[in-house]
Design a protein around this motif. Structure first.
Motif, PDB file in Angstrom:
ATOM      1  N   ARG A  10       0.839  -1.203   0.000  1.00  0.00           N
ATOM      2  CA  ARG A  10       0.000   0.000   0.000  1.00  0.00           C
ATOM      3  C   ARG A  10       0.878   1.260   0.000  1.00  0.00           C
ATOM      4  O   ARG A  10       0.592   2.237  -0.711  1.00  0.00           O
ATOM      5  CB  ARG A  10      -0.899  -0.016   1.240  1.00  0.00           C
ATOM      6  CG  ARG A  10      -1.863   1.156   1.348  1.00  0.00           C
ATOM      7  CD  ARG A  10      -2.649   1.096   2.652  1.00  0.00           C
ATOM      8  NE  ARG A  10      -3.520   2.248   2.813  1.00  0.00           N
ATOM      9  CZ  ARG A  10      -4.813   2.272   2.481  1.00  0.00           C
ATOM     10  NH1 ARG A  10      -5.374   1.195   1.969  1.00  0.00           N
ATOM     11  NH2 ARG A  10      -5.533   3.364   2.660  1.00  0.00           N
ATOM     12  N   ASN A  17       0.919   4.295  -2.790  1.00  0.00           N
ATOM     13  CA  ASN A  17       0.673   5.685  -2.401  1.00  0.00           C
ATOM     14  C   ASN A  17       1.861   6.578  -2.720  1.00  0.00           C
ATOM     15  O   ASN A  17       1.705   7.731  -3.126  1.00  0.00           O
ATOM     16  CB  ASN A  17       0.340   5.762  -0.909  1.00  0.00           C
ATOM     17  CG  ASN A  17      -1.096   5.391  -0.613  1.00  0.00           C
ATOM     18  OD1 ASN A  17      -1.956   5.432  -1.487  1.00  0.00           O
ATOM     19  ND2 ASN A  17      -1.374   5.023   0.633  1.00  0.00           N
ATOM     20  N   ILE A  50       4.319  13.006   0.747  1.00  0.00           N
ATOM     21  CA  ILE A  50       3.668  11.776   1.198  1.00  0.00           C
ATOM     22  C   ILE A  50       4.520  11.016   2.213  1.00  0.00           C
ATOM     23  O   ILE A  50       4.028  10.065   2.851  1.00  0.00           O
ATOM     24  CB  ILE A  50       3.348  10.856  -0.015  1.00  0.00           C
ATOM     25  CG1 ILE A  50       2.256   9.838   0.340  1.00  0.00           C
ATOM     26  CG2 ILE A  50       4.606  10.155  -0.515  1.00  0.00           C
ATOM     27  CD1 ILE A  50       0.916  10.448   0.669  1.00  0.00           C
ATOM     28  N   THR A 102      -5.847   6.953   1.135  1.00  0.00           N
ATOM     29  CA  THR A 102      -6.284   6.214  -0.040  1.00  0.00           C
ATOM     30  C   THR A 102      -5.439   6.668  -1.223  1.00  0.00           C
ATOM     31  O   THR A 102      -4.712   7.666  -1.138  1.00  0.00           O
ATOM     32  CB  THR A 102      -7.755   6.505  -0.337  1.00  0.00           C
ATOM     33  OG1 THR A 102      -7.893   7.922  -0.628  1.00  0.00           O
ATOM     34  CG2 THR A 102      -8.640   6.147   0.857  1.00  0.00           C
ATOM     35  N   LEU A 103      -5.552   5.967  -2.341  1.00  0.00           N
ATOM     36  CA  LEU A 103      -4.823   6.402  -3.534  1.00  0.00           C
ATOM     37  C   LEU A 103      -5.241   7.809  -3.953  1.00  0.00           C
ATOM     38  O   LEU A 103      -4.391   8.618  -4.356  1.00  0.00           O
ATOM     39  CB  LEU A 103      -5.058   5.418  -4.682  1.00  0.00           C
ATOM     40  CG  LEU A 103      -4.294   4.094  -4.615  1.00  0.00           C
ATOM     41  CD1 LEU A 103      -4.801   3.137  -5.691  1.00  0.00           C
ATOM     42  CD2 LEU A 103      -2.797   4.332  -4.768  1.00  0.00           C
ATOM     43  N   ALA A 115      -3.661  10.310  -1.475  1.00  0.00           N
ATOM     44  CA  ALA A 115      -2.214  10.402  -1.705  1.00  0.00           C
ATOM     45  C   ALA A 115      -1.908  11.241  -2.941  1.00  0.00           C
ATOM     46  O   ALA A 115      -0.965  12.040  -2.958  1.00  0.00           O
ATOM     47  CB  ALA A 115      -1.622   9.007  -1.849  1.00  0.00           C
TER      48      ALA A 115
END
Length: 445
Positions: free
Chosen positions: A279, A283, A322, A330-331, A334
């Motif tokens: 994950r 991201n 980030i 979440t994508l 990000a």
């Protein structure tokens, strides 16, 4: 006898370290026993993440080589190799134990009580003799943390390019990597008072990037701008020598950041940890993409043309943004966090020029300003973080870095001088300081 798993005889040699067996005639019964899996996987995560972060040193070198003028390229390459060598030695001699006191404090939560060189585990350890069998090898942890230390010093190099003397810069690097960075990092990652206050910085938007940015800003103010940069109220652009190299450097940094953020999960021994690492990779990538595209669009709107250097720094800005929290967004979130970073860079670069702060490669907007933004942005996706604690960490670490860096820069300026002469700056530091050129057959001055 219940058969739980049949293992061919040829496989026993490799299986034995992981399982205990009872055997009769043609059957082998596996008996569950503790394994080395967690130790091995965590150690592997640190080693893979570490060598990815190491490759970022090449990224910084290529980015800086591309963004300085051709007469200063060899100097930037020399500085990047030398600073990483010095970081490696002095983090081992002093910094590692200052950063990770493991609960042993000379001043509780502020200054480590563990002084002296880092020590690795013995050759050929067993589970019983490992420093922390339930976690990872000491060598892998040291290696991974060292790479972050080297990255901090690389940030300073680009900002002060084209007018700083080599040896004063290298002396500052020693102090930064041996003392300033390890102590300020210990306040959060080492269990110190900033972390105890609730400050959250997953992989170092503040602890690594803004510390490098604050040190660079302090040095840039004390050092002053390059000759001719600000004249008669106008800003003179000094185009970089090789945007191909700068682009290569950006992609190398983008790649290395997967190790920077991904391995900062600090564990890979469970399904949840591995899923979280994946994950973080996703991201991290989308934040960089968001930063690059935001810078591309904004430069087109503001200047009427796309600026490649802004796009490159936009991608890096997204990565820095980030880094403080690459896990919980979440994508979509990000991407937005990275896009804000890309926009910040486009406006921060000319703002610094208005203040007559000369940052050759744009490291202050990328690493300092976006480091601050990324640290604040943690509160939008991580419910455990608070704005007060985030601002507290930013201010405390920033103030400490500025004060310590300022003292070191002023001492170096008084004792040996930190800036080359006007004649040497016009000639270029390659010839003046090194006596060689990066492009001897193509140099035009």
């Amino acid at each position: 006898m219940k058969l739980t798993k049949f293992i061919p005889a040829t496989a026993l040699a490799t299986a034995m370290p992981l399982m205990a067996f009872a055997q009769d005639a043609e059957e082998v019964v596996a008996v569950a026993v503790p394994t080395d899996t967690v130790f091995i996987l965590n150690t592997l995560l640190f080693l893979i993440g570490g060598f990815l972060v190491f490759f970022m040193a090449a990224g910084f070198a290529m980015l800086e080589a591309g963004l300085v003028r051709s007469k200063n390229v060899a100097m930037q390459l020399t500085k990047n190799v030398a600073l990483f060598g010095l970081a490696s030695i002095f983090y081992y001699l002093i910094g590692y134990n200052l950063m990770y006191p493991l609960g042993t404090w000379a001043v509780d939560g502020v200054l480590s009580g563990v002084f002296g060189p880092g020590v690795l585990e013995a050759v050929g350890i067993t589970a019983e003799t490992a420093d922390d069998y339930g976690y990872a090898s000491t060598g892998s942890d040291f290696f991974f943390q060292l790479m972050f230390c080297g990255a901090t010093a690389s940030i300073v190099s680009g900002t002060l390019a084209e007018r700083i003397k080599l040896w004063p810069f290298l002396i500052f690097t020693i102090v930064l990597t041996a003392i300033i960075y390890p102590i300020t990092a210990s306040w959060t990652w080492g269990g110190g008072f900033v972390g105890e206050a609730g400050f959250s910085d997953f992989a170092g938007s503040t602890i690594v990037h803004s510390v490098g940015g604050w040190a660079a800003l302090t040095g840039a103010i004390i050092l002053g701008p390059r000759l001719g940069k600000y004249k008669d109220g106008k800003v003179t652009a000094f185009p970089g020598s090789n945007l191909t190299l700068a682009t290569l450097g950006t992609f190398i940094l983008w790649l290395g950041w997967f190790g920077f953020n991904g391995a900062s999960q600090l564990a890979m021994g469970s399904v949840g940890d591995v899923a979280d690492v994946s994950r973080i990779f996703a991201n991290t990538n989308t934040a960089a993409a968001g930063g690059a595209i935001a810078a591309l669009v904004v430069t087109q709107l503001v200047y009427g043309k796309v600026d490649l250097t802004m796009v490159l720094n936009g991608a890096l800005a997204g990565l820095v943004s980030i880094t403080a929290e690459p896990l919980t967004p979440t994508l979509g979130a990000a991407t937005l966090i990275g896009m804000v970073g890309g926009v910040i860079v486009v406006f921060a670069v000319p703002f610094l020029d208005k203040l007559k702060i000369d940052d050759v490669v744009g490291a202050i907007p990328v690493h300092l300003i976006c480091g601050i933004w990324g640290t604040i942005a943690v509160v939008f996706t991580n419910s455990d973080a608070t704005l007060g604690a985030q601002l507290y960490g930013i201010v405390v670490i920033g103030a400490a870095t500025v004060i310590a860096s300022g003292i070191v820069w002023f001492i170096l300026k008084a004792v040996m001088g930190i800036r080359v002469s006007e004649e040497e700056e016009m000639m270029g530091l390659d010839k003046a300081e090194l006596g060689m050129e990066a492009y001897p057959e193509f140099y035009k001055g």
